[in-house]
Design an enzyme around this catalytic site. Sequence first.
Site, mmCIF file in Angstrom:
data_model
loop_
_atom_site.group_PDB
_atom_site.id
_atom_site.type_symbol
_atom_site.label_atom_id
_atom_site.label_comp_id
_atom_site.label_asym_id
_atom_site.label_seq_id
_atom_site.Cartn_x
_atom_site.Cartn_y
_atom_site.Cartn_z
ATOM 1 N N ALA A 69 0.857 -1.184 0.000
ATOM 2 C CA ALA A 69 0.000 0.000 0.000
ATOM 3 C C ALA A 69 0.896 1.237 0.000
ATOM 4 O O ALA A 69 2.094 1.144 0.273
ATOM 5 C CB ALA A 69 -0.877 -0.019 1.247
ATOM 6 N N GLY A 117 -0.089 -5.284 0.759
ATOM 7 C CA GLY A 117 -1.230 -5.304 -0.139
ATOM 8 C C GLY A 117 -0.885 -5.898 -1.503
ATOM 9 O O GLY A 117 -1.726 -6.520 -2.154
#
Length: 716
Positions: A69, A117
């Site tokens: 992320a 992520g």
Amino acid sequence: MIYQGSAITVARGGDEIATLTFDLKDESINKLSSAVVEELDQALQAIRKESGLQGLVIASGKDVFIVGADITEFHQIFEKGEKYLVDMNQRVHGIFNAIEDLPFPSVAAINGLALGGGFEITLTADFRVMAESAKIGLPETKLGIVPGWGGCVRLPRLIGADNAIEWIAGGTENKAKTALEMGAVDAVVPKEKLEAAARDILEQANRGELDYQARREEKQSPLKLDSIEQMMAFETAKGYVAGKAGPHYTAPVEAIRVIQKGAGEGRERAQAIEAKAFAKLAMTDVCYNLVGLFLNDQAVKKKAGQYEKQANPVELAAVLGAGTMGGGIAYQSASKGTPILMKDIKLEAIELGLKEARKLFIKQVERGRLGKADMAEKLTSIRSTLAYGDFEQVDLVVEAVVENPKVKGGVLAEVEKATGEETILTSNTSTIAIDRLAGNLKRPQNFCGMHFFNPVHRMPLVEVIRGAKTSDVAIGTAVAYARKMGKTPIVVNDCPGFLVNRVLFPYFGGFNLLIEQGADFQRVDKVMEKFGWPMGPAYLLDVVGIDIAVHANEVMAEGFPERMAREGKNAIQVMQENERLGQKNRKGFYVYEEDKKGKPKKVSDDQAYELLKPLVKEHREFTDEAIVARLMTPLCLEAVRCLEDDIVGSPAEADMALIYGIGFPPFRGGALRYIDAMGVAEFVEQADRLSETLGPLYAPTDRLREMAKAGERFYS
Ligand code: NAD
């Protein structure tokens, strides 16, 4: 083209296979910012509308797959509160689940680094193929959070709870071989064969040779564990992980709890548990500070990269002095691939230096990090000498002889004559002003400080000190060499103690005052260790060396007499007068015995208390909070002064130097972030209160008062 965004494209080749490629415009890496997640949602809607598709490949157009992320957004997003974060993560779960639920098989082609992520996206696919050189992992716990986009749910179902706990609680980056063995990926291939391998898997799935529906089922169902396995996997792991992480870092244990709570649940309910835990942790100060630490580290690296643009190459280095520091510097240089000459005036010193280096290399071999042949090669790249014979070819010299301005001055003048016009000379002095040493040189522009910390192979910081005449090339070259040695260089300006010792000694000043008012030094150590320091001040002084500390203290008192000079003896001087030099002669504040591994183990000693008795002027009781305030206030104030005096360029550099150089508790983010966390106004109030009785060491600066009034902070 099925979809075209600025980070994601989805294309359909001549067949029924769509490829979704992450390739973030104008960036060298892929990361999942909020904007990219929005694009992913749109891309999936487009994929779902496309008819006739038989498979999806998820790929990257960069060297990395996706690094995770976008951490630069974290503070801003986390500020929106717990509920916002739960909703946000649930929304991302929805998008990710949509990949998992596509009506045809999917495969992730992991060409490079896939973290956080970025790895969680690959877990939504039915299959994963991985390039031999790629790495995957979930490092979120290192930021004080748990994986929040399905990692805690999908990974244990894929590789088993025990393995997932190891990956998630440890925040490890895992190589392809391990990933394949554990079942995190289905195939490992050379990078150039990745696409073909991905397509091959899809074909096999479509022919029914691989059951992709069964794969999905497994990822979406409760974990299959009986109660004994549960006990083993979760309860044992929690105890072990809690012990390893320490009381201040709760995220690793929380991650185990999330996996455990979700174990008996289906996908959506397990994801809801994960979303809740993520949001809760994201609200903590520890998370705030660890995210800040990551950003500061990036900022410091970026700055080093800019300095490095001016660097001359260092193909051969030299170190003067084969003592504690010289030996360590030679080892580190050779270990990271820069051959080095090690010069001393004593043969015994050289033999000792080489012996130390050999010991460190052998440890690397024992740990499987270095082959025997490589060790031999690296050892021979340390060339010891008693003369300046080969110094003409040397690109950079680190002077690490005894801490004496006259000796150092003489040695620097000598080595300047023995080396070329372009050679950069540096000194590892801990206390002597760089400008003073530069006075001995004909080419002061080629000279700067390079302050390593002990033990060199372990301590990440190198303070690079700019003197008044130091050139940008000298700074750039020292920075580049430090980076090549695997260190984090931080450039500071010249002053007594430079940045790190200048900030550390007021902390010892606070310690001396506490002793005089009757505090028990062992209790002080315990309180500060509980606060997060790797060792309390008395223990730290013993490790640093009482003689070194006394000397540095004198330099600081001379440099900053108004707040650091004090009448009478202090506790550190008393230790020195009684020949208690710390670990080096096995007695200081503590006495040292050898443990089973031959390492020094500290033991309480009544005699130390007896010696300190004459210093104690009053017997006051201190709460833990009072002890912390009395030690942290002068340290933080000195960091403020260093920033105001332009010794250090930014709060990020100041805080990182303290974390990397003296082990300032990382989860507290550094001295300036610590003030921010307390609130500048409250910090000023506390300092004012203390300075009433304790004097100028505790007095806030005018600028800090202004900041308090204006509601300013060091970090926005
Ligand atoms: P040390 O006493 O272990 O080693 C000094 C070495 O220099 C000895 O081997 C000595 O023989 C050699 N030497 C003396 N004169 C020399 C000359 N003319 N030419 C070549 N070699 C000569 O000292 P150390 O602890 O390694 O410290 C070295 C420097 O590093 C000092 O300036 C010190 O302040 C600094 N420093 C030390 C530490 C630490 O914790 N030890 C930390 C940071 C910086």
